[in-house]
Design an enzyme around this catalytic site. Structure first.
Site, PDB file in Angstrom:
ATOM      1  N   ASP A   1       0.703  -1.167  -0.074  1.00 47.99           N
ATOM      2  CA  ASP A   1       0.017  -0.051   0.090  1.00 47.99           C
ATOM      3  C   ASP A   1       0.684   0.835   0.182  1.00 47.99           C
ATOM      4  OD1 ASP A   1      -2.231   1.899   0.363  1.00 47.99           O
ATOM      5  OD2 ASP A   1      -1.727   1.948   2.568  1.00 47.99           O
TER       6      ASP A   1
ATOM      7  N   THR B   1      -0.162   5.504   0.829  1.00 49.41           N
ATOM      8  CA  THR B   1      -0.340   5.865   2.120  1.00 49.41           C
ATOM      9  C   THR B   1      -0.100   5.019   3.373  1.00 49.41           C
ATOM     10  OG1 THR B   1      -1.736   6.896   0.479  1.00 49.41           O
ATOM     11  CG2 THR B   1      -1.737   7.459   2.725  1.00 49.41           C
TER      12      THR B   1
ATOM     13  N   ASP C   1      -1.973   0.130   6.448  1.00 46.19           N
ATOM     14  CA  ASP C   1      -2.290   1.104   7.577  1.00 46.19           C
ATOM     15  C   ASP C   1      -3.720   1.121   7.536  1.00 46.19           C
ATOM     16  OD1 ASP C   1      -2.534   2.702   5.845  1.00 46.19           O
ATOM     17  OD2 ASP C   1      -0.886   4.296   7.854  1.00 46.19           O
TER      18      ASP C   1
END
Length: 775
Positions: free
Chosen positions: A282, A284, A529
């Site tokens: 991922d 961000t 996250d």
């Protein structure tokens, strides 16, 4: 209420305790204790340890999953009876009015009923990094965060019906990480456990027949001796120590990694990352820190406004500045000298904000915003600036234009939110996402190791591509827009093989992309996250969460980087490789013993011969040739890269080596039977010597090439064998009697021949599998 995420403690206990393996081994343990043969029941300690480790491991995973929650804040602010009250999130009900302020996390799905410059960050849910401006009648989802402004929202969905709970409901279901080591070992033990029933019956019958038949054995009481011999045969077939050694190895690896801020939520995950051949990342919060930083400024000459840098400093220092504008404060300083006449705060709907000054050298109105929103396409100079800004945006940078007009807007004019006339571009400011400092080095390590990389994000493909290049990922194009991604998994597989960077990916698409890679035979790790990553993290073979991420992602992940440092991942890979290589090595030791034990059970059961060992003697031989060296071998460094086929390689060595050792034992026992003058203790000791010497050669063959530590382990085991045969207190405990004359010579001679056979097997295996541990 959401469904339970894991098994109850009773189910965990039942699953680990009531197995066929434990029934046979535990029953044998209790039987020997009942017969007063405690010296022969030492193997029962391994069973107890296996059960305890299994229960503790799974209960730890259960507690982690049971703590799954989507909310950082335990309290919600609601309007009840005309007053603002803080209540527990669980107490929020339909039609409650949430009071939303900057910094709050939304606790339920709701509809906006009042908004004052309200901006919402939904990156944990969607992966989109840019805040969203909301107005009355707009929808806000649970799990999103308020980053600016003020508002009120009426609750429309709570609990299991909320968007975030629906998103993570599948992720909350309990599952175990896929482990080749654990699966292979469990499969072998399952085969052995089912084979034990007929084999045990055959052995027991053979032992009673060897004592003169069932009737005579029962009448004379010699059945006790027959039971002990049968138990020795049965227990020797079970590699109970292999399960224990594997669990201990995983546990020690987890402790070691914990010291490096890596939380292993399920022990076999250490092995899993070493098997991974594709890592999905991922953007961000994973490759980047989730914040923007100042990148550069391009000045467009306007001699009449020399204090433009100080104006940018004012925008950065403004108390109402958003995250992007605040990044200006690092580079520009307003020196506290500018006093505004009017201010219109920036918001994400109009994408610009303004301030007016009356100072002589900065008089007029300054507008800072998205170039396409504040520049005029009918003005040639503005068109040139727009073209420049578009080029910078194409590089994945965020751009803002600073413009100026001599006309100063007053407060009432600013309130109308209309751009003033006569704006001219002064400067273009660029921003970039702050890349984690350790991301490039870690991705470089994976690329060197031949691990494929895929960057998967909900953000703009151009932005994702720019970040991917910033961390050293080499690829063609500008990023794949997942809005055009085919839904069919077979077609998706082709896209994933051809492209490496993806933007505008939805949470369900992330999961499907991981699934598509797995369908291609890849072992996939996924990092993330946000809540939007939870489904993909759950689908992946190994889910890796950032310590600062959402609770949902941490709860469903196998590994958590507590300090968010990517640089720990190579250490996890190295530890996983050590675990896989060392456990494969020691598994060959254990399975060799299982192979010869099964063959001996068949042979002695069919020949109706008395078994040539007591359980305690086999325990001593196992300890010297397998148990003690295995424990230390699993702790030694081993950087061999993962090679699929652990079970096949282990059995390919163990079965022929076990056959050789079974022939050695049968030959020694047969000789002791056809010669006279040998006591039973001496005959058993001759078999003990033969199996120990052959077993130690198996150890020596597997641990080559020898180094200082491996040589020391081998030497100590030979000394241990010598002590068992010569130290009176040890010899008496194991009921050993050193044979003399021809029997001793035959035991040593046949063992040497067996060692030669094992060496031939090992050389053949090394030619076929040169990279395998121990060949």
């Amino acid at each position: 209420m959401a469904a339970d995420s894991s098994r109850s403690l009773w189910h965990i206990l039942r699953g680990n305790l009531f197995t066929l393996f434990n029934a046979i081994v535990g029953g044998s343990f209790i039987l020997l204790l009942a017969l007063g043969q405690w010296q022969d029941s030492l193997f029962g300690l391994a069973v107890i340890a296996n059960v305890l480790i299994g229960v503790v491991q799974e209960y730890r995973a259960k507690r982690t999953l049971d703590k799954l929650t989507l909310f950082h804040a335990p309290q919600a602010r609601v309007l009840r009876e005309g007053r603002v009250t803080e209540i527990a999130v669980a107490d929020v009900v339909l039609d409650d009015v949430l009071v939303l302020r900057a910094g709050d996390q939304v606790s339920a799905d709701a509809t906006i009923v009042q908004a004052d410059a309200l901006e919402i960050d939904q990156s944990l849910l969607t992966g989109e990094a840019d805040p969203v401006a909301l107005t009355v009648q707009g929808d806000v989802l649970s799990g999103s965060a308020v980053v600016a402004g003020y508002g009120r929202a009426r609750v429309v969905r709570v609990g299991a019906d909320s968007f975030a709970n629906q998103l993570t409901r599948e992720a909350k279901q309990f599952s175990l990480v896929n482990s080749e080591l654990r699966n292979g070992i469990n499969r072998i033990i399952r085969w052995i456990s089912w084979a034990l029933v007929p084999l045990t019956a055959l052995v027991v019958n053979g032992q009673m027949k060897a004592l003169g038949g069932w009737t005579q054995a029962i009448e004379t009481g010699t059945w006790r001796h027959g039971v002990v011999s049968a138990t020795a045969s049965t227990i020797s077939m079970i590699p109970q120590g292999l399960v224990l050694i594997t669990s201990v190895t995983f546990a020690l690896a987890a402790v070691k990694l914990a010291r490096n801020q890596v939380l292993v939520q399920e022990l076999p995950a250490v092995e899993g990352l070493a098997r991974v051949d594709v890592v999905c990342l991922d953007k961000t919060g994973t490759l980047t820190e989730g914040s923007v930083v100042f990148d550069d400024v391009l000045e467009i000459q306007v001699p009449s406004v020399p204090r433009w840098r100080q104006v940018l400093g004012w925008f950065g220092a403004d108390a109402n500045a958003n995250a992007t504008a605040r990044a200006l404060a690092v580079e520009f300083d307003d020196a506290g000298g500018l006093r505004p006449l009017s201010v219109l705060p920036f918001n994400s709907t109009r994408k610009w904000g303004s301030v007016a000054f009356d100072a002589e050298d900065s008089a007029g109105t300054w507008v800072l915003g998205a170039p396409e929103m504040i520049l005029n396409t009918s003005v040639s100079d503005d068109v040139a600036v727009l073209r420049t800004a578009a080029g910078l945006a194409g590089e994945g940078k965020r751009t803002l234009a600073l413009t100026h007009t001599l006309y100063p807007m007053n407060v009432s004019e600013a309130a109308q939110e209309r751009l003033p006339d006569g704006l001219r571009a002064v400067a273009i400011v660029t921003f970039r996402e702050k890349v984690r400092p350790d991301a490039a080095q870690t991705l470089s390590y994976f690329q060197e190791q031949g691990v494929g990389l895929r960057v998967i994000s909900g953000d703009n493909p151009l932005t994702v591509a720019a970040v991917a290049r910033a961390v050293g990922l080499q690829f063609e194009g500008d990023g794949y827009d997942a809005r055009t991604l085919p839904e069919d998994l077979a077609s998706m597989e082709e896209v994933l093989e051809q492209h490496h960077v993806f933007g505008r990916v939805t949470p369900t698409q992330k999961r499907d992309m991981v699934n598509a890679l797995q369908r291609r035979g890849h072992v996939v790790a996924m990092t993330g996250d946000g809540v939007n990553d939870a489904l993909a993290l759950k689908q992946a073979d190994i889910g890796i969460a950032m310590g600062s991420g959402a609770d949902a992602t941490k709860a469903v992940s196998r590994l958590v980087l507590l300090d968010g440092e990517f640089s720990h991942l190579p250490k996890v890979v190295a530890e996983g490789r050590r675990v896989i290589a060392n456990v494969e090595l020691v598994s060959k030791l254990f399975l060799t013993k299982t192979a010869y034990a099964v063959l001996l059970a068949l042979a002695f059961g069919l020949l109706l011969w008395e078994f040539p060992f007591l359980p305690r003697q086999l325990s001593a031989a196992d300890g010297l040739t397998i148990g003690i060296p295995a424990f230390f071998l699993t702790l030694l460094p081993n950087e061999r890269r993962y090679i699929p086929g652990f079970q096949r390689r282990s059995l390919a060595f163990s079965i022929p080596a076990g056959f050789v050792i079974s022939v050695v034992i049968l030959a020694v026992d047969a000789y002791s039977r056809v010669t006279v003058g040998n006591t039973q203790d001496a005959a058993q000791t001759a078999s003990f010597i033969a199996v120990s010497l052959a077993g130690l050669w198996v150890l020596a063959a597997l641990i080559r090439p020898l180094n200082r530590w491996r040589t020391l382990i081998l030497a100590i085991m030979y000394l241990g064998l010598f002590a068992c045969l010569t130290v009176p207190i040890i010899r008496d405990f194991f009921d050993l009697e050193l044979p003399t004359g021809d029997l001793l010579a035959v035991a040593i001679g046949v063992a040497i021949a067996g060692c030669l056979g094992i060496e031939i097997i090992q050389r053949i295996r090394q030619r076929r599998n040169p990279d395998s541990p121990g060949g």
